[in-house]
Scaffold this motif. Structure first.
Motif, PDB file in Angstrom:
ATOM      1  N   CYS A 141       0.865  -1.187   0.000  1.00  0.00           N
ATOM      2  CA  CYS A 141       0.000   0.000   0.000  1.00  0.00           C
ATOM      3  C   CYS A 141       0.897   1.230   0.000  1.00  0.00           C
ATOM      4  O   CYS A 141       2.093   1.131   0.294  1.00  0.00           O
ATOM      5  N   LEU A 142       0.304   2.358  -0.374  1.00  0.00           N
ATOM      6  CA  LEU A 142       1.073   3.597  -0.340  1.00  0.00           C
ATOM      7  C   LEU A 142       0.746   4.324   0.953  1.00  0.00           C
ATOM      8  O   LEU A 142      -0.432   4.475   1.302  1.00  0.00           O
ATOM      9  N   ARG A 143       1.803   4.735   1.675  1.00  0.00           N
ATOM     10  CA  ARG A 143       1.577   5.452   2.942  1.00  0.00           C
ATOM     11  C   ARG A 143       2.253   6.813   2.919  1.00  0.00           C
ATOM     12  O   ARG A 143       3.317   6.979   2.307  1.00  0.00           O
ATOM     13  N   ALA A 144       1.633   7.765   3.615  1.00  0.00           N
ATOM     14  CA  ALA A 144       2.256   9.076   3.769  1.00  0.00           C
ATOM     15  C   ALA A 144       3.362   8.931   4.812  1.00  0.00           C
ATOM     16  O   ALA A 144       3.217   8.163   5.758  1.00  0.00           O
ATOM     17  N   LYS A 145       4.467   9.653   4.594  1.00  0.00           N
ATOM     18  CA  LYS A 145       5.552   9.598   5.568  1.00  0.00           C
ATOM     19  C   LYS A 145       5.400  10.810   6.486  1.00  0.00           C
ATOM     20  O   LYS A 145       5.797  11.919   6.132  1.00  0.00           O
ATOM     21  N   ILE A 146       4.760  10.595   7.628  1.00  0.00           N
ATOM     22  CA  ILE A 146       4.523  11.750   8.519  1.00  0.00           C
ATOM     23  C   ILE A 146       5.278  11.545   9.832  1.00  0.00           C
ATOM     24  O   ILE A 146       6.428  11.954   9.940  1.00  0.00           O
ATOM     25  N   ASN A 147       4.682  10.845  10.770  1.00  0.00           N
ATOM     26  CA  ASN A 147       5.370  10.699  12.058  1.00  0.00           C
ATOM     27  C   ASN A 147       4.740   9.556  12.847  1.00  0.00           C
ATOM     28  O   ASN A 147       3.608   9.675  13.319  1.00  0.00           O
ATOM     29  N   MET A 148       5.506   8.466  12.982  1.00  0.00           N
ATOM     30  CA  MET A 148       4.981   7.295  13.702  1.00  0.00           C
ATOM     31  C   MET A 148       4.903   7.552  15.208  1.00  0.00           C
ATOM     32  O   MET A 148       4.363   6.737  15.947  1.00  0.00           O
ATOM     33  N   HIS A 149       5.425   8.690  15.642  1.00  0.00           N
ATOM     34  CA  HIS A 149       5.373   9.011  17.076  1.00  0.00           C
ATOM     35  C   HIS A 149       4.316  10.065  17.389  1.00  0.00           C
ATOM     36  O   HIS A 149       4.220  10.522  18.515  1.00  0.00           O
ATOM     37  N   ASP A 150       3.564  10.443  16.379  1.00  0.00           N
ATOM     38  CA  ASP A 150       2.565  11.506  16.607  1.00  0.00           C
ATOM     39  C   ASP A 150       1.549  11.062  17.660  1.00  0.00           C
ATOM     40  O   ASP A 150       1.201   9.880  17.744  1.00  0.00           O
ATOM     41  N   LYS A 151       1.075  12.032  18.441  1.00  0.00           N
ATOM     42  CA  LYS A 151       0.028  11.729  19.443  1.00  0.00           C
ATOM     43  C   LYS A 151      -1.206  11.176  18.749  1.00  0.00           C
ATOM     44  O   LYS A 151      -1.876  10.289  19.246  1.00  0.00           O
ATOM     45  N   SER A 152      -1.509  11.724  17.597  1.00  0.00           N
ATOM     46  CA  SER A 152      -2.704  11.286  16.873  1.00  0.00           C
ATOM     47  C   SER A 152      -2.377  10.059  16.027  1.00  0.00           C
ATOM     48  O   SER A 152      -1.461  10.077  15.203  1.00  0.00           O
ATOM     49  N   MET A 153      -3.135   9.009  16.244  1.00  0.00           N
ATOM     50  CA  MET A 153      -2.925   7.763  15.490  1.00  0.00           C
ATOM     51  C   MET A 153      -3.066   8.005  13.986  1.00  0.00           C
ATOM     52  O   MET A 153      -2.422   7.350  13.175  1.00  0.00           O
ATOM     53  N   ILE A 154      -3.951   8.954  13.664  1.00  0.00           N
ATOM     54  CA  ILE A 154      -4.229   9.224  12.248  1.00  0.00           C
ATOM     55  C   ILE A 154      -2.997   9.724  11.501  1.00  0.00           C
ATOM     56  O   ILE A 154      -2.825   9.468  10.309  1.00  0.00           O
ATOM     57  N   MET A 155      -2.092  10.404  12.224  1.00  0.00           N
ATOM     58  CA  MET A 155      -0.899  10.969  11.581  1.00  0.00           C
ATOM     59  C   MET A 155       0.264   9.972  11.504  1.00  0.00           C
ATOM     60  O   MET A 155       1.334  10.295  11.007  1.00  0.00           O
ATOM     61  N   ARG A 156       0.055   8.766  12.041  1.00  0.00           N
ATOM     62  CA  ARG A 156       1.151   7.787  11.995  1.00  0.00           C
ATOM     63  C   ARG A 156       1.189   7.099  10.631  1.00  0.00           C
ATOM     64  O   ARG A 156       0.619   6.025  10.431  1.00  0.00           O
ATOM     65  N   ASP A 157       1.775   7.767   9.691  1.00  0.00           N
ATOM     66  CA  ASP A 157       1.941   7.260   8.321  1.00  0.00           C
ATOM     67  C   ASP A 157       0.651   6.638   7.756  1.00  0.00           C
ATOM     68  O   ASP A 157       0.601   5.429   7.446  1.00  0.00           O
ATOM     69  N   PRO A 158      -0.391   7.459   7.595  1.00  0.00           N
ATOM     70  CA  PRO A 158      -1.686   6.942   7.126  1.00  0.00           C
ATOM     71  C   PRO A 158      -1.609   6.366   5.706  1.00  0.00           C
ATOM     72  O   PRO A 158      -0.774   6.794   4.902  1.00  0.00           O
ATOM     73  N   ILE A 159      -2.469   5.435   5.444  1.00  0.00           N
ATOM     74  CA  ILE A 159      -2.511   4.811   4.109  1.00  0.00           C
ATOM     75  C   ILE A 159      -3.189   5.775   3.132  1.00  0.00           C
ATOM     76  O   ILE A 159      -4.214   6.378   3.454  1.00  0.00           O
ATOM     77  N   LEU A 160      -2.585   5.925   1.957  1.00  0.00           N
ATOM     78  CA  LEU A 160      -3.142   6.813   0.933  1.00  0.00           C
ATOM     79  C   LEU A 160      -3.803   6.025  -0.199  1.00  0.00           C
ATOM     80  O   LEU A 160      -4.780   6.473  -0.781  1.00  0.00           O
ATOM     81  N   TYR A 161      -3.224   4.885  -0.501  1.00  0.00           N
ATOM     82  CA  TYR A 161      -3.747   4.045  -1.594  1.00  0.00           C
ATOM     83  C   TYR A 161      -3.692   2.585  -1.188  1.00  0.00           C
ATOM     84  O   TYR A 161      -2.711   2.151  -0.581  1.00  0.00           O
ATOM     85  N   ARG A 162      -4.733   1.819  -1.544  1.00  0.00           N
ATOM     86  CA  ARG A 162      -4.658   0.376  -1.334  1.00  0.00           C
ATOM     87  C   ARG A 162      -5.094  -0.352  -2.598  1.00  0.00           C
ATOM     88  O   ARG A 162      -5.730   0.232  -3.471  1.00  0.00           O
ATOM     89  N   ILE A 163      -4.713  -1.616  -2.649  1.00  0.00           N
ATOM     90  CA  ILE A 163      -5.016  -2.413  -3.844  1.00  0.00           C
ATOM     91  C   ILE A 163      -6.370  -3.088  -3.671  1.00  0.00           C
ATOM     92  O   ILE A 163      -6.659  -3.646  -2.611  1.00  0.00           O
ATOM     93  N   LYS A 164      -7.197  -2.999  -4.709  1.00  0.00           N
ATOM     94  CA  LYS A 164      -8.498  -3.687  -4.679  1.00  0.00           C
ATOM     95  C   LYS A 164      -8.804  -4.134  -6.090  1.00  0.00           C
ATOM     96  O   LYS A 164      -8.977  -3.300  -6.979  1.00  0.00           O
ATOM     97  N   PHE A 165      -8.875  -5.427  -6.275  1.00  0.00           N
ATOM     98  CA  PHE A 165      -9.232  -5.911  -7.611  1.00  0.00           C
ATOM     99  C   PHE A 165     -10.746  -5.963  -7.715  1.00  0.00           C
ATOM    100  O   PHE A 165     -11.350  -7.033  -7.769  1.00  0.00           O
ATOM    101  N   VAL A 166     -11.341  -4.795  -7.672  1.00  0.00           N
ATOM    102  CA  VAL A 166     -12.804  -4.707  -7.739  1.00  0.00           C
ATOM    103  C   VAL A 166     -13.144  -3.735  -8.857  1.00  0.00           C
ATOM    104  O   VAL A 166     -12.543  -2.665  -8.959  1.00  0.00           O
TER     105      VAL A 166
END
Ligand code: ATP
Ligand code: MG
Length: 546
Positions: free
Chosen positions: A167-192
């Motif tokens: 998957c593609l992830r944003a490189k932000i901060n795995m130590h951020d207080k907010s879970m959302i900012m810990r390298d969130p996923i931007l793209y995922r694979i779906k064969f749909v």
């Protein structure tokens, strides 16, 4: 209260400071279910806010997540929004319109070293993310070169990875207080297969990545959503700051609508449908727009309700009686009044000539004369409601009692003399006499008649089914446990009775007030075709229950 709340004050400020001359709002439903009354709150707010400031309101179907039922849901969503009386600027927009742009922004983030292709398994990603109390850990793939990330992302796009393997992830901060900012996923694979782009893509952007980009591309000025997206705002701003754009919409959150005894979540509603607790999305017990419509709620009453509840950040659980008061108020001035007997008991008026039929002219609405009049037939045998008769009762019971008098609505005063019972002791008919001088008149000797009950001729009538609806949950708010354990088993009771002969011509979707019983609507679906099986949905009783 669309223009006197904390968000409209921000818009006011933005316009008077010259930050914007035109505002743009949008409503972005995900086509994974039908709209409910919570969506109506959001819709009306966005629509009227734009209208108030002579701006633009957009409808954007958020179809980033492909689903086989997308088209079915989109059609229903568009129909419901139109029915509510809401109009949008230009064509309906789709998040998928922007897939190319979103893809290029992903490449830009990779180029800037702000995104990477991660090949940890989904489980590992979850583990590495940490918890609220424990910071996350960097993925070993985080340090790949830009060049490698570009190659891998292209491979993802070309279908060379299996679902879940990259998957593609944003490189932000795995130590951020907010879970959302810990390298969130931007793209995922779906064969749909996607309902609009077909098989062009096998990678799809996440909500967080696509939403802010779509807002920015459309020039949305105020992106309004509910409180659960509060934390996502940081990510929303991070993405816009790091891609090439000069349009920076601002996200503002307000509280979701919750209603007592009810469910306003698509996910929970679809579970009720799958478990066959309700029929489908249009079940009149649901507070979906289509359920409310089938139940007999008008668009005006839903709009009035949304207006009354206003926009705040406070958690709320609105009383269902607020919604009910809005439909009563609307129908009170629109619905013709007629009589219906829902739970029939035969009454024989022995003093009334057997062959004779009295034709009585009745106003269709006591205060709105231009709604006209109609004729109702009175005969020796009539039906009254079972609950309107008792053999003995105290003086608080102002209906028919053995040995006592009562007024039949729009007709005579009658007195109950004796009853006939079946072998089990159930009353099957009540024998009465009438006072022939009391049609539209008080008794001449000054007798006071306190009760009035409704009736239907037993000879000239139309048989009908009545669906008596009640709330879906038997608790005001669920404090603990699962909503499925609070289902009201009596949310639908079906009764067979009679309506006036004139109802032969009642049309589907028409609303009536059945005197003393409530507001009812002719059901729009198959089982109320023609007069032979008229079905009425009870919209609301005449008095508050809650
Ligand atoms: P649900 O939780 O019912 O599935 P959702 O939030 O997933 O709803 P979407 O189709 O993603 O539904 O939402 C479209 C818009 O409607 C969003 O901006 C969302 O904030 C808003 N919305 C959804 N539910 C409510 C609600 N109960 N009250 C007010 N706004 C709502
Ligand atoms: Mg959603």
């Amino acid at each position: 209260m669309y223009t006197n709340n904390f968000i409209s004050k921000i818009v006011d400020r933005d316009i008077s400071s010259g930050k914007y001359s035109i505002i743009r709002t949008r409503f972005p439903p995900e086509p994974n279910g039908y709209l409910h009354i919570g969506h109506a709150k959001s819709l009306f707010f966005n629509f009227y806010l734009a209208k108030h400031y002579q701006g633009y309101f957009y409808l954007r179907i958020d179809d980033t997540n492909p689903n086989i039922d997308n088209d079915k849901y989109i059609n229903a969503i568009i129909y419901d929004i139109r029915w509510l009386g809401i109009r949008w600027h230009e064509n309906v927009k789709y998040s998928s319109d922007y897939f190319d742009y979103i893809y290029h922004y992903a490449l830009e983030l990779i180029d800037k070293g702000l995104a990477y292709v991660d090949q940890l398994s989904q489980d590992e990603i979850r583990k590495y993310r940490g918890t609220l109390t424990c910071v996350g850990q960097n993925s070993p793939y985080r340090y790949q070169s830009v060049k490698k990330n570009k190659i891998l992302f292209l491979k993802m796009k070309n279908g060379e990875f299996s679902e879940g393997s990259a998957c593609l992830r944003a490189k932000i901060n795995m130590h951020d207080k907010s879970m959302i900012m810990r390298d969130p996923i931007l793209y995922r694979i779906k064969f749909v297969r996607h309902h609009r782009t077909g098989n062009t893509w096998c990678i799809y952007p996440t909500y967080d990545f696509s939403h802010c980009i779509a807002d920015s591309l459309e020039g949305i000025t105020h992106s309004l959503c509910t409180m659960e997206f509060q934390e996502n705002r940081q990510l929303y701003n991070w993405i816009l700051k790091n891609i090439t754009t000069d349009v920076y919409p601002k996200q503002y959150e307000f509280s979701r609508l919750n209603l007592q005894y009810s469910i306003t979540s698509k996910r929970k509603i679809s579970i009720l449908i799958n478990k066959k607790i309700v029929e489908n999305w249009e079940d009149p017990r649901l507070l979906t727009i289509s359920g409310l419509r089938r139940r007999g709620y008008t668009a005006q009453s839903i709009q009035e309700f949304c207006y009354q509840i206003g926009i705040t950040k406070q958690h709320n659980n609105i009383s269902i009686s607020t919604l009910e008061a809005c439909i009563r108020k609307d129908l009170n001035k629109k619905a013709m009044r007629t009589m219906a007997v829902i739970n029939p008991l035969l009454v024989i008026i022995e003093s009334f000539p057997e062959k004779y039929e009295e034709i009585i002219t009745i106003l269709n609405h006591p205060n709105i004369l231009n709604m006209g009049t109609r004729k109702v037939i009175f005969s020796r045998e009539i039906y009254i409601d079972k609950s309107d008769f008792r053999e003995i009762a105290n003086k608080n019971y102002k209906r028919l009692v053995l040995g006592k008098e009562v007024r039949l609505r729009h007709s005579y005063v009658i007195k109950a003399n004796y009853v006939q019972k079946d072998n089990q002791g159930n009353i099957i008919s009540v024998f009465c006499t009438h006072d022939p001088n009391t049609l539209h008149k008080h008794p001449q000797d000054g007798r006071k008649i306190s009760g009035v009950i409704h009736w239907i001729s037993a000879k000239k009538n139309v048989a009908a089914k009545f669906r008596l609806y009640d709330v879906l949950l038997n608790t005001k708010n669920i404090k603990h446990g699962d909503y499925l354990s609070y289902i009201n088993q009596n949310s639908l009771v079906i009764q067979s009775g009679f309506v006036e002969l004139g109802m032969l011509y009642a049309k589907r979707g028409e609303c009536y007030q059945f005197e003393r019983e409530g507001y009812f609507c002719v059901d729009t679906y198959n089982n109320s075709k023609g007069s032979l099986n008229l079905v009425f949905n009870r919209i609301v009783t005449l008095k508050h229950k809650f």
